[in-house]
Design an enzyme around this catalytic site. Structure first.
Site, PDB file in Angstrom:
ATOM      1  N   ASP A  20       0.779  -1.258   0.131  1.00 29.44           N
ATOM      2  CA  ASP A  20      -0.003  -0.082  -0.007  1.00 29.44           C
ATOM      3  C   ASP A  20       1.010   1.321  -0.013  1.00 29.44           C
ATOM      4  O   ASP A  20       0.529   2.362   0.461  1.00 29.44           O
ATOM      5  CB  ASP A  20      -1.038   0.054   1.204  1.00 29.44           C
ATOM      6  CG  ASP A  20      -0.181   0.038   2.578  1.00 29.44           C
ATOM      7  OD1 ASP A  20       1.020  -0.213   2.386  1.00 29.44           O
ATOM      8  OD2 ASP A  20      -0.932  -0.005   3.667  1.00 29.44           O
ATOM      9  N   HIS A  67      24.196   7.688 -18.684  1.00 30.36           N
ATOM     10  CA  HIS A  67      23.033   7.582 -17.928  1.00 30.36           C
ATOM     11  C   HIS A  67      23.661   6.763 -16.757  1.00 30.36           C
ATOM     12  O   HIS A  67      22.668   6.264 -15.793  1.00 30.36           O
ATOM     13  CB  HIS A  67      22.047   7.219 -18.676  1.00 30.36           C
ATOM     14  CG  HIS A  67      21.193   8.055 -19.287  1.00 30.36           C
ATOM     15  ND1 HIS A  67      20.325   7.721 -20.305  1.00 30.36           N
ATOM     16  CD2 HIS A  67      21.585   9.549 -19.712  1.00 30.36           C
ATOM     17  CE1 HIS A  67      20.060   8.851 -20.994  1.00 30.36           C
ATOM     18  NE2 HIS A  67      20.654   9.888 -20.559  1.00 30.36           N
ATOM     19  N   ASP A 121      26.262  15.038 -12.222  1.00 32.76           N
ATOM     20  CA  ASP A 121      25.071  15.881 -13.054  1.00 32.76           C
ATOM     21  C   ASP A 121      23.891  15.541 -12.142  1.00 32.76           C
ATOM     22  O   ASP A 121      23.166  14.522 -12.093  1.00 32.76           O
ATOM     23  CB  ASP A 121      24.825  14.918 -14.261  1.00 32.76           C
ATOM     24  CG  ASP A 121      23.747  15.560 -15.237  1.00 32.76           C
ATOM     25  OD1 ASP A 121      22.705  16.381 -14.840  1.00 32.76           O
ATOM     26  OD2 ASP A 121      23.627  15.264 -16.303  1.00 32.76           O
ATOM     27  N   ASP A 126      19.280  21.596 -13.563  1.00 35.62           N
ATOM     28  CA  ASP A 126      19.842  20.608 -14.389  1.00 35.62           C
ATOM     29  C   ASP A 126      21.374  21.243 -14.575  1.00 35.62           C
ATOM     30  O   ASP A 126      21.649  21.590 -15.622  1.00 35.62           O
ATOM     31  CB  ASP A 126      19.281  20.273 -15.747  1.00 35.62           C
ATOM     32  CG  ASP A 126      19.984  19.064 -16.666  1.00 35.62           C
ATOM     33  OD1 ASP A 126      20.901  18.358 -15.921  1.00 35.62           O
ATOM     34  OD2 ASP A 126      19.641  18.549 -17.751  1.00 35.62           O
ATOM     35  N   HIS A 162      26.253  12.891 -27.674  1.00 39.12           N
ATOM     36  CA  HIS A 162      24.813  13.387 -27.299  1.00 39.12           C
ATOM     37  C   HIS A 162      24.911  15.039 -27.892  1.00 39.12           C
ATOM     38  O   HIS A 162      25.802  15.591 -28.361  1.00 39.12           O
ATOM     39  CB  HIS A 162      24.871  13.509 -25.923  1.00 39.12           C
ATOM     40  CG  HIS A 162      25.498  14.200 -25.010  1.00 39.12           C
ATOM     41  ND1 HIS A 162      25.595  15.644 -25.084  1.00 39.12           N
ATOM     42  CD2 HIS A 162      26.488  13.687 -24.068  1.00 39.12           C
ATOM     43  CE1 HIS A 162      26.539  15.841 -24.017  1.00 39.12           C
ATOM     44  NE2 HIS A 162      27.061  14.874 -23.402  1.00 39.12           N
ATOM     45  N   HIS A 189      19.134  21.072 -24.288  1.00 37.01           N
ATOM     46  CA  HIS A 189      17.583  20.645 -24.389  1.00 37.01           C
ATOM     47  C   HIS A 189      16.652  21.616 -23.634  1.00 37.01           C
ATOM     48  O   HIS A 189      17.222  22.627 -22.908  1.00 37.01           O
ATOM     49  CB  HIS A 189      17.087  19.338 -23.876  1.00 37.01           C
ATOM     50  CG  HIS A 189      17.777  19.130 -22.291  1.00 37.01           C
ATOM     51  ND1 HIS A 189      17.075  19.536 -21.212  1.00 37.01           N
ATOM     52  CD2 HIS A 189      18.773  18.558 -21.917  1.00 37.01           C
ATOM     53  CE1 HIS A 189      17.817  19.360 -20.360  1.00 37.01           C
ATOM     54  NE2 HIS A 189      19.054  18.670 -20.634  1.00 37.01           N
ATOM     55  N   HIS A 203      13.603  17.597 -19.223  1.00 36.73           N
ATOM     56  CA  HIS A 203      13.724  17.750 -21.009  1.00 36.73           C
ATOM     57  C   HIS A 203      12.266  18.312 -21.019  1.00 36.73           C
ATOM     58  O   HIS A 203      11.448  17.633 -21.182  1.00 36.73           O
ATOM     59  CB  HIS A 203      13.808  16.445 -21.368  1.00 36.73           C
ATOM     60  CG  HIS A 203      15.193  15.849 -20.999  1.00 36.73           C
ATOM     61  ND1 HIS A 203      15.744  14.458 -21.577  1.00 36.73           N
ATOM     62  CD2 HIS A 203      16.134  16.502 -20.628  1.00 36.73           C
ATOM     63  CE1 HIS A 203      17.066  14.452 -21.088  1.00 36.73           C
ATOM     64  NE2 HIS A 203      17.309  15.549 -20.497  1.00 36.73           N
ATOM     65  N   GLU A 215      25.502  21.961 -22.638  1.00 40.34           N
ATOM     66  CA  GLU A 215      26.076  20.794 -21.645  1.00 40.34           C
ATOM     67  C   GLU A 215      27.005  19.981 -22.637  1.00 40.34           C
ATOM     68  O   GLU A 215      26.714  18.647 -23.043  1.00 40.34           O
ATOM     69  CB  GLU A 215      25.239  19.795 -21.197  1.00 40.34           C
ATOM     70  CG  GLU A 215      23.790  19.399 -22.059  1.00 40.34           C
ATOM     71  CD  GLU A 215      22.837  18.349 -21.543  1.00 40.34           C
ATOM     72  OE1 GLU A 215      23.584  17.421 -20.622  1.00 40.34           O
ATOM     73  OE2 GLU A 215      21.739  18.827 -21.141  1.00 40.34           O
ATOM     74  N   TYR A 228      34.055  12.066 -23.824  1.00 41.74           N
ATOM     75  CA  TYR A 228      33.900  10.700 -22.930  1.00 41.74           C
ATOM     76  C   TYR A 228      35.031   9.785 -23.759  1.00 41.74           C
ATOM     77  O   TYR A 228      34.590   9.282 -24.753  1.00 41.74           O
ATOM     78  CB  TYR A 228      32.331  10.184 -22.943  1.00 41.74           C
ATOM     79  CG  TYR A 228      31.476  11.181 -22.563  1.00 41.74           C
ATOM     80  CD1 TYR A 228      31.078  11.566 -21.234  1.00 41.74           C
ATOM     81  CD2 TYR A 228      30.984  12.119 -23.564  1.00 41.74           C
ATOM     82  CE1 TYR A 228      30.377  12.434 -21.181  1.00 41.74           C
ATOM     83  CE2 TYR A 228      30.104  13.041 -23.138  1.00 41.74           C
ATOM     84  CZ  TYR A 228      29.493  12.959 -21.747  1.00 41.74           C
ATOM     85  OH  TYR A 228      28.804  14.252 -21.598  1.00 41.74           O
ATOM     86  N   ARG A 245      31.848  16.612 -18.562  1.00 43.17           N
ATOM     87  CA  ARG A 245      30.485  17.374 -19.179  1.00 43.17           C
ATOM     88  C   ARG A 245      30.272  18.605 -18.369  1.00 43.17           C
ATOM     89  O   ARG A 245      30.688  18.450 -17.036  1.00 43.17           O
ATOM     90  CB  ARG A 245      29.262  16.530 -18.873  1.00 43.17           C
ATOM     91  CG  ARG A 245      28.255  17.009 -19.737  1.00 43.17           C
ATOM     92  CD  ARG A 245      26.801  16.348 -20.152  1.00 43.17           C
ATOM     93  NE  ARG A 245      26.239  15.761 -18.804  1.00 43.17           N
ATOM     94  CZ  ARG A 245      26.591  14.321 -18.562  1.00 43.17           C
ATOM     95  NH1 ARG A 245      27.180  13.629 -19.516  1.00 43.17           N
ATOM     96  NH2 ARG A 245      25.809  13.812 -17.529  1.00 43.17           N
ATOM     97  N   GLU A 296      27.673  21.434 -17.613  1.00 43.80           N
ATOM     98  CA  GLU A 296      26.319  21.969 -18.187  1.00 43.80           C
ATOM     99  C   GLU A 296      25.894  23.100 -17.289  1.00 43.80           C
ATOM    100  O   GLU A 296      25.754  22.915 -15.876  1.00 43.80           O
ATOM    101  CB  GLU A 296      25.327  20.624 -17.803  1.00 43.80           C
ATOM    102  CG  GLU A 296      23.917  20.930 -18.116  1.00 43.80           C
ATOM    103  CD  GLU A 296      23.115  19.552 -17.954  1.00 43.80           C
ATOM    104  OE1 GLU A 296      23.354  18.678 -17.077  1.00 43.80           O
ATOM    105  OE2 GLU A 296      21.845  19.569 -18.580  1.00 43.80           O
TER     106      GLU A 296
HETATM  107  N1  GLY Z   1      20.576  15.262 -16.516  1.00 46.27           N
HETATM  108  C1  GLY Z   1      20.127  15.020 -17.774  1.00 46.27           C
HETATM  109  C2  GLY Z   1      20.405  15.828 -18.770  1.00 46.27           C
HETATM  110  O1  GLY Z   1      21.620  16.605 -18.517  1.00 46.27           O
HETATM  111  O2  GLY Z   1      19.768  15.983 -19.832  1.00 46.27           O
HETATM  112 MN    MN Z   2      20.500  18.233 -19.089  1.00 46.28          MN
HETATM  113 MN    MN Z   3      22.161  17.037 -16.837  1.00 43.93          MN
END
Ligand code: GLY
Ligand code: MN
Ligand code: MN
Length: 447
Positions: free
Chosen positions: A38, A244, A261, A272, A355, A359, A366, A393, A397, A414, A416
């Protein structure tokens, strides 16, 4: 009436004015989701629903009736009734009448009356707007309402002649953040930036990734953020090359970088941020070289953001810097490519940068909204407008591979930031998170 309520009323009126006169829109909030037994997962409202209502209780549906020449627009809430027994266990429920007053709806009914009321509300209206195909349960419910209306055909009652996808209209509205949304996003980003600084000060050889995650979450929550906006990534060493990664259970070692991240959600708005820093507090030469490259790529991307410039410009700018760096550092074999453009056309960079450069950002990490001008035949990248919010971002890698200089193996970086497009460029919301090499090293000396 509070400013927040006025804002939601204005959004409902704006949407209703764009609908076919006299037509009806239906929007349900997110369902509660059972975790086991529950126990539910933490409840999070639907972003579209919240955008128009400000209402965060589950089991709620918003109905909008568009104005005609003779009748004003109406907004109607269906929500849970007051329930003294359940409120002892789960807490306060507004109930329809209190919710109507507090959130500025014209009418409100118990959610149990939805089916009966929709049978009446959809009679003789020209069109129905809803989130087509998003929820099998709602699709079935809509079909049952239409069936009920059609069953009254002998009395001359007609069912809506067309259905429209509601979310596309809302996506366009959500894409432009108003002043209040921008202020909230700036606050969310500031909390997340402080969390990154705290995590940097905490990091040392021997700590586990989850201990760093705990520092981030502590800083989010102590500043009033309700949730992380997404599962935090705390990736040390080779884990940083898993885009990820979120197991966050490895011990950080001397000589490695850790890529973090993480961003909080504050009052329904996401942040983000990614930063990458040395576990020991000092970058090695190879780490510094790659870090400086990513930083230059981010600077180039930020410089490409301004009203009228295409969304894709920042990716193109970052990619040029990164791919040139890959050629200069021997990550890519120079002799194989006639030029930088040739390497990019060959997608050679995908080995190390796979990538996009950002975004939309907003209520969802996102966030919604098309990235292309869908009305043009060739669907070009859409031009940026003041009030759009996005992340920037770039990263690199380097997985071990033949021909790749070993000094760069297993380094993942990265950087961002969150930005809002202004009248003449962009405003970085997350700038308080240390970013320069010296700035990071100095911050980590404070440990
Ligand atoms: N943390 C998700 C992205 O950077 O898009
Ligand atoms: Mn992001
Ligand atoms: Mn991110």
């Amino acid at each position: 009436m509070t400013a927040a309520v006025a804002r939601h009323i204005e959004r409902r009126a704006r949407l209703a004015a764009r609908m076919q006169p006299g037509s009806v829109a239906v929007l349900a909030t997110a369902p509660e989701v059972l975790r086991n037994g529950d126990s539910d997962y933490p409840y999070r409202h639907d972003s579209y629903f919240y955008y128009l209502s400000g209402f965060t209780e589950p089991d709620s549906v918003l109905v909008l009736v568009a104005p005609t020449g003779d009748t004003p627009a109406r907004s109607i809430l269906f929500c849970r009734e007051k329930n003294p027994e359940r409120e002892i266990w789960d807490g306060y429920r507004h109930g329809p009448e209190a919710a109507r007053i507090a959130f500025g709806f014209d009418e409100a009914f118990p959610i149990a009356e939805l089916d009966a009321q929709m049978g009446k509300l959809l009679a003789n209206v020209p069109a129905l707007y809803y989130a087509l195909g998003h929820s099998a349960a709602l699709d079935a419910q809509v079909a049952s309402w239409l069936k009920a209306v059609r069953a009254q055909g002998r009395s001359g009652i007609t069912a809506p002649g067309s259905t429209h996808h509601l979310l596309g209209m809302l996506d366009e509205m959500r894409l432009l953040k108003d002043a209040d949304e921008q202020a909230l996003m700036a606050r969310a980003a500031a909390i997340s930036a402080a969390a990154h600084a705290r995590a940097m000060r905490f990091t040392r050889p021997g700590v586990f990734e989850y201990e760093i995650e705990a520092e981030l979450l502590h800083e989010f929550r102590r500043n009033g953020a309700q949730f992380p906006a997404y599962t935090p990534i705390v990736a040390s060493g080779a884990n940083a090359c898993v885009l990820h990664y979120n197991r966050n259970d490895r011990q950080c070692r001397e000589g490695e970088l850790v890529l973090v991240d993480a961003g909080c959600e504050l009052d329904g708005y996401a942040s983000d941020i990614t930063r990458s820093w040395p576990v020991s507090g000092r970058f090695s030469e190879a780490q510094k070289t790659l870090y400086a490259l990513v930083l230059r790529a981010q600077e180039a991307a930020l410089a490409a953001i301004a009203p009228g410039r295409p969304y894709s410009g920042m990716h193109e700018a970052a990619l040029k810097v990164l791919a040139q760096g890959m050629l200069d550092l021997g990550l890519l074999e120079r002799a194989r490519y006639a030029s930088l453009d040739d390497a990019i056309a060959d997608k050679a960079h995908l080995q190390f940068y796979m990538h996009g450069t950002g975004h939309w950002l907003g209520m969802d990490v996102h966030d919604v909204g098309p990235y292309r001008d869908l009305s043009a035949a060739d669907k070009p990248s859409r031009p940026l407008l003041p009030g759009m919010a996005l992340t920037v971002e770039p990263g690199i890698y380097v997985r071990p591979a033949q021909g790749v200089p070993e000094e760069y193996w297993n380094i993942g970086i990265r950087i961002e930031d969150d930005v809002i497009v202004t009248d003449d460029g962009c405003r970085v919301l997350s700038g308080d998170a240390p970013k320069g090499v010296a700035e990071i090293e100095n911050m980590m000396k404070e440990r």
